[in-house]
Design a protein around this motif. Structure first.
Motif, mmCIF file in Angstrom:
data_model
loop_
_atom_site.group_PDB
_atom_site.id
_atom_site.type_symbol
_atom_site.label_atom_id
_atom_site.label_comp_id
_atom_site.label_asym_id
_atom_site.label_seq_id
_atom_site.Cartn_x
_atom_site.Cartn_y
_atom_site.Cartn_z
ATOM 1 N N ALA A 76 39.293 35.978 38.577
ATOM 2 C CA ALA A 76 39.782 36.237 40.146
ATOM 3 C C ALA A 76 39.710 34.869 40.760
ATOM 4 C CB ALA A 76 39.269 37.344 40.758
ATOM 5 N N ARG A 77 38.614 34.147 40.689
ATOM 6 C CA ARG A 77 38.433 33.010 41.438
ATOM 7 C C ARG A 77 39.331 31.889 40.981
ATOM 8 N NH1 ARG A 77 32.875 34.430 40.426
ATOM 9 N NH2 ARG A 77 31.765 34.474 42.682
ATOM 10 N N GLN A 78 39.800 31.786 39.711
ATOM 11 C CA GLN A 78 40.877 30.700 39.141
ATOM 12 C C GLN A 78 41.995 31.182 39.341
ATOM 13 O OE1 GLN A 78 40.451 27.756 37.605
ATOM 14 N NE2 GLN A 78 42.501 27.717 38.049
ATOM 15 N N LEU A 79 42.515 32.331 39.646
ATOM 16 C CA LEU A 79 43.808 32.772 40.199
ATOM 17 C C LEU A 79 43.917 32.586 41.735
ATOM 18 C CD1 LEU A 79 46.503 34.096 39.841
ATOM 19 C CD2 LEU A 79 45.661 36.440 40.041
ATOM 20 N N ALA A 80 43.003 32.813 42.372
ATOM 21 C CA ALA A 80 42.844 32.417 43.932
ATOM 22 C C ALA A 80 42.921 30.990 44.203
ATOM 23 C CB ALA A 80 41.547 32.913 44.499
ATOM 24 N N GLU A 81 42.398 30.103 43.383
ATOM 25 C CA GLU A 81 42.152 28.836 43.429
ATOM 26 C C GLU A 81 43.837 28.189 43.177
ATOM 27 O OE1 GLU A 81 41.180 24.900 44.183
ATOM 28 O OE2 GLU A 81 40.029 26.456 44.398
ATOM 29 N N THR A 82 44.352 28.795 42.166
ATOM 30 C CA THR A 82 45.534 28.765 41.705
ATOM 31 C C THR A 82 46.790 28.538 42.961
ATOM 32 O OG1 THR A 82 45.349 28.832 39.327
ATOM 33 C CG2 THR A 82 47.661 28.817 40.238
ATOM 34 N N TYR A 83 46.482 29.752 43.724
ATOM 35 C CA TYR A 83 47.428 30.049 44.817
ATOM 36 C C TYR A 83 47.056 28.735 45.686
ATOM 37 C CZ TYR A 83 47.385 35.033 43.345
ATOM 38 O OH TYR A 83 47.415 36.134 43.015
ATOM 39 N N ILE A 84 45.950 28.246 46.014
ATOM 40 C CA ILE A 84 45.784 27.221 46.929
ATOM 41 C C ILE A 84 46.076 26.043 46.502
ATOM 42 C CG2 ILE A 84 43.764 25.927 47.855
ATOM 43 C CD1 ILE A 84 43.749 28.658 49.105
ATOM 44 N N VAL A 88 50.529 27.965 48.211
ATOM 45 C CA VAL A 88 51.057 29.091 48.869
ATOM 46 C C VAL A 88 50.184 29.150 50.088
ATOM 47 C CG1 VAL A 88 51.089 31.422 48.643
ATOM 48 C CG2 VAL A 88 51.318 30.107 46.716
ATOM 49 N N VAL A 89 49.229 28.766 50.520
ATOM 50 C CA VAL A 89 48.452 28.656 51.429
ATOM 51 C C VAL A 89 47.392 27.613 51.358
ATOM 52 C CG1 VAL A 89 48.626 31.177 52.323
ATOM 53 C CG2 VAL A 89 46.732 30.437 50.776
ATOM 54 N N GLY A 90 46.911 27.145 52.604
ATOM 55 C CA GLY A 90 45.662 25.988 52.460
ATOM 56 C C GLY A 90 44.459 26.777 52.282
ATOM 57 N N CYS A 97 43.428 34.420 49.421
ATOM 58 C CA CYS A 97 43.707 34.514 48.078
ATOM 59 C C CYS A 97 42.835 35.080 47.153
ATOM 60 C CB CYS A 97 43.688 32.923 47.823
ATOM 61 S SG CYS A 97 45.057 31.936 48.627
ATOM 62 N N GLN A 98 41.682 35.314 47.571
ATOM 63 C CA GLN A 98 40.657 36.283 46.574
ATOM 64 C C GLN A 98 40.983 37.797 46.516
ATOM 65 O OE1 GLN A 98 36.869 34.560 47.866
ATOM 66 N NE2 GLN A 98 36.572 32.939 46.243
ATOM 67 N N HIS A 99 41.480 38.108 48.022
ATOM 68 C CA HIS A 99 41.809 39.238 47.958
ATOM 69 C C HIS A 99 43.139 39.697 47.286
ATOM 70 C CE1 HIS A 99 39.025 40.559 51.159
ATOM 71 N NE2 HIS A 99 39.583 39.797 52.251
ATOM 72 N N ILE A 100 43.743 38.820 47.324
ATOM 73 C CA ILE A 100 45.208 38.991 46.327
ATOM 74 C C ILE A 100 44.844 38.910 44.957
ATOM 75 C CG2 ILE A 100 47.595 37.862 46.061
ATOM 76 C CD1 ILE A 100 47.312 37.098 49.095
ATOM 77 N N ALA A 101 44.101 38.010 44.714
ATOM 78 C CA ALA A 101 43.645 37.978 43.090
ATOM 79 C C ALA A 101 43.020 39.224 42.867
ATOM 80 C CB ALA A 101 42.835 36.559 43.162
ATOM 81 N N LEU A 102 42.270 39.665 43.461
ATOM 82 C CA LEU A 102 41.462 40.860 42.942
ATOM 83 C C LEU A 102 42.399 42.001 42.799
ATOM 84 C CD1 LEU A 102 38.135 40.403 45.193
ATOM 85 C CD2 LEU A 102 38.319 40.550 42.528
ATOM 86 N N ALA A 103 43.310 42.294 43.833
ATOM 87 C CA ALA A 103 44.054 43.347 43.710
ATOM 88 C C ALA A 103 45.023 43.116 42.562
ATOM 89 C CB ALA A 103 45.010 43.301 44.895
ATOM 90 N N ASN A 121 53.308 38.345 54.355
ATOM 91 C CA ASN A 121 54.583 37.542 54.781
ATOM 92 C C ASN A 121 55.484 36.944 53.619
ATOM 93 O OD1 ASN A 121 55.273 34.481 54.642
ATOM 94 N ND2 ASN A 121 54.164 34.232 56.709
ATOM 95 N N LEU A 122 56.559 37.214 53.748
ATOM 96 C CA LEU A 122 57.668 37.128 52.797
ATOM 97 C C LEU A 122 57.464 35.890 51.861
ATOM 98 C CD1 LEU A 122 59.763 38.783 51.089
ATOM 99 C CD2 LEU A 122 61.404 37.724 52.649
ATOM 100 N N GLU A 123 57.374 34.848 52.610
ATOM 101 C CA GLU A 123 57.422 33.353 51.795
ATOM 102 C C GLU A 123 56.095 33.340 50.904
ATOM 103 O OE1 GLU A 123 56.959 28.986 52.730
ATOM 104 O OE2 GLU A 123 57.899 30.024 54.322
ATOM 105 N N ARG A 124 55.067 34.037 51.626
ATOM 106 C CA ARG A 124 53.632 33.923 50.757
ATOM 107 C C ARG A 124 53.648 34.919 49.624
ATOM 108 N NH1 ARG A 124 52.037 29.845 53.811
ATOM 109 N NH2 ARG A 124 51.512 29.982 55.938
ATOM 110 N N ILE A 125 54.061 36.020 49.840
ATOM 111 C CA ILE A 125 54.212 37.031 48.831
ATOM 112 C C ILE A 125 55.295 36.445 47.689
ATOM 113 C CG2 ILE A 125 55.074 39.517 48.377
ATOM 114 C CD1 ILE A 125 54.388 40.541 51.224
ATOM 115 N N ARG A 126 56.520 35.749 48.068
ATOM 116 C CA ARG A 126 56.946 35.364 46.958
ATOM 117 C C ARG A 126 56.259 34.307 46.225
ATOM 118 N NH1 ARG A 126 62.628 34.682 49.822
ATOM 119 N NH2 ARG A 126 63.226 36.912 49.551
ATOM 120 N N GLY A 127 55.273 33.350 46.784
ATOM 121 C CA GLY A 127 54.559 32.391 46.208
ATOM 122 C C GLY A 127 53.496 33.128 45.427
ATOM 123 N N TYR A 128 52.644 33.932 45.882
ATOM 124 C CA TYR A 128 51.687 34.451 45.173
ATOM 125 C C TYR A 128 52.195 35.336 43.695
ATOM 126 C CZ TYR A 128 48.833 34.598 49.428
ATOM 127 O OH TYR A 128 48.292 34.295 50.592
#
Length: 155
Positions: A76-84, A88-90, A97-103, A121-128
């Protein structure tokens, strides 16, 4: 039917917020009456226990049999780090990002949030989800509380 929901901290705060309470209170009532499982992570707990006492009390009032604890694993930490790293976000949004990775990794039916800047947020959801797809994970539904049960209640 939604059986497992990852609820981020903003939803607990929304229960007491004049802007969101009319949608958030029925959301929690439906979870309780339907016996929907709530995925809770250590990140949520850390955020909740920094919140005002009435938010802590709401959190602690949830029946234990409806709670499924999910662990912030290395995966989960690695997936969250990938979003960063994929911007996708800063970096300041790591907890989001950790919430999203865990879900995602926990295969939640949906992640529920009132955080429109970094999560719902549509743009962020698409990125995740583009990262989730590329990395072999499921697409993660990300919604606000008022989008979850309204159709089921109208039938």
């Amino acid at each position: 039917m939604i059986k497992r929901i990852y609820i981020d901290t903003s939803v607990f705060g929304g229960y007491f917020d004049s802007e969101f309470e009319l949608q958030t209170k029925p959301f929690f009532e439906t979870i309780l009456t339907q016996g929907t499982i709530i995925l809770i992570s250590e990140i949520i707990e850390l955020e909740i226990y920094k919140a005002p006492e009435h938010i802590v009390a709401l959190f602690e009032s949830l029946p234990e049999q409806l709670i499924e604890r999910v662990e912030l694993t290395d995966e989960a930490r690695q997936l969250a780090e990938t979003y960063i790293t994929e911007k996708v976000v800063g970096r300041t949004s790591m907890a989001d990002c950790q919430h999203i990775a865990l879900a995602t990794i926990s295969k939640a039916d949906v992640l529920v949030s009132w955080n429109f800047k970094h999560i719902v947020n549509l743009e962020r959801i698409r990125g995740y989800n583009s990262i989730n797809f590329r990395e072999g994970y499921q697409m993660t539904e990300i919604r606000t509380p008022n989008e979850i049960f309204r159709n089921e209640d109208n039938n």
